[in-house]
Design a protein around this motif. Sequence first.
Motif, PDB file in Angstrom:
ATOM      1  N   GLU A 113       0.813   0.254   0.631  1.00 19.08           N
ATOM      2  CA  GLU A 113       1.414  -0.617  -0.406  1.00 19.08           C
ATOM      3  C   GLU A 113       2.783  -0.576  -0.518  1.00 19.08           C
ATOM      4  OE1 GLU A 113      -0.748  -3.010  -2.259  1.00 19.08           O
ATOM      5  OE2 GLU A 113      -2.008  -2.585  -0.397  1.00 19.08           O
ATOM      6  N   LYS A 149      -8.169  -0.888  -0.151  1.00 15.51           N
ATOM      7  CA  LYS A 149      -6.571  -1.368  -0.877  1.00 15.51           C
ATOM      8  C   LYS A 149      -6.902  -2.658  -1.528  1.00 15.51           C
ATOM      9  CE  LYS A 149      -3.380  -1.645   2.257  1.00 15.51           C
ATOM     10  NZ  LYS A 149      -2.465  -1.817   3.466  1.00 15.51           N
ATOM     11  N   VAL A 182      -5.208   6.138   0.415  1.00 18.44           N
ATOM     12  CA  VAL A 182      -5.221   5.786   1.613  1.00 18.44           C
ATOM     13  C   VAL A 182      -4.652   6.850   2.523  1.00 18.44           C
ATOM     14  CG1 VAL A 182      -4.171   4.142   3.397  1.00 18.44           C
ATOM     15  CG2 VAL A 182      -5.010   3.355   1.158  1.00 18.44           C
ATOM     16  N   VAL A 221      -2.803   3.886  -4.859  1.00 15.97           N
ATOM     17  CA  VAL A 221      -3.455   3.337  -3.709  1.00 15.97           C
ATOM     18  C   VAL A 221      -2.904   4.120  -2.374  1.00 15.97           C
ATOM     19  CG1 VAL A 221      -3.892   1.251  -2.400  1.00 15.97           C
ATOM     20  CG2 VAL A 221      -3.991   1.063  -4.673  1.00 15.97           C
ATOM     21  N   ASN A 222      -1.779   4.222  -2.529  1.00 19.31           N
ATOM     22  CA  ASN A 222      -1.013   4.895  -1.170  1.00 19.31           C
ATOM     23  C   ASN A 222      -1.663   6.240  -1.075  1.00 19.31           C
ATOM     24  OD1 ASN A 222      -0.023   2.516  -0.582  1.00 19.31           O
ATOM     25  ND2 ASN A 222       1.977   3.153  -1.433  1.00 19.31           N
ATOM     26  N   ARG A 256      -6.024  -2.737  -5.381  1.00 19.89           N
ATOM     27  CA  ARG A 256      -4.906  -3.489  -5.760  1.00 19.89           C
ATOM     28  C   ARG A 256      -5.097  -4.179  -7.242  1.00 19.89           C
ATOM     29  NH1 ARG A 256      -4.527  -6.684  -1.341  1.00 19.89           N
ATOM     30  NH2 ARG A 256      -3.618  -5.173  -0.183  1.00 19.89           N
ATOM     31  N   GLU A 289      -8.558  -1.630   4.614  1.00 22.49           N
ATOM     32  CA  GLU A 289      -7.941  -2.587   3.936  1.00 22.49           C
ATOM     33  C   GLU A 289      -8.822  -3.202   2.815  1.00 22.49           C
ATOM     34  OE1 GLU A 289      -5.005  -3.976   4.509  1.00 22.49           O
ATOM     35  OE2 GLU A 289      -4.583  -2.872   6.428  1.00 22.49           O
TER      36      GLU A 289
END
Length: 170
Positions: A131, A83, A99, A95-96, A87, A80
Amino acid sequence: RVKRDVAAGEFRRKRRTRAHRAAGSTGGGNAATLREAWDEYLAIMAGTGWHRDLCSIARTWCEVMGGETPVHKINADIVETFKARRRGDVEPATVNRAVGAFKAMCTRAVKARWRWMPPAVAASIAHVDLETEPAQRVRYLSGDERAAIAKVLAGTRSAPARRVYVIASE
């Protein structure tokens, strides 16, 4: 030989097996830092087509979260935090991807029984939401594309189509 192996569906399996053995011989699962954890995972993924992308993602994780972060502190909160720090700097899809790669590394660590990743922690990381990505993508026309469209519209009798193009292109 490569073509024959690919046709038989064995080429990738052989390369993964070789990389997996190499990673196992270096004492896989003994990572003390985030950087070492990524290095172990990259050693296993060396024979795949994702290796270059994963190297870039691993570098980003180490820059953003600190490569010297102790592995016992790796949990859903660190994902988290990653992210939140990324962001706004990059698109949600970027970002995805990062992750998702981290989640894959944690899942692989549990399956390989690496000591630094407890199954409960990997399960909590797996439940971290991604996200929200926009449904459409904005793409701008290149100069050549604009010229080609203008040329086609110049030959038509449709004045409304030309007006829509002029308004949309400005």
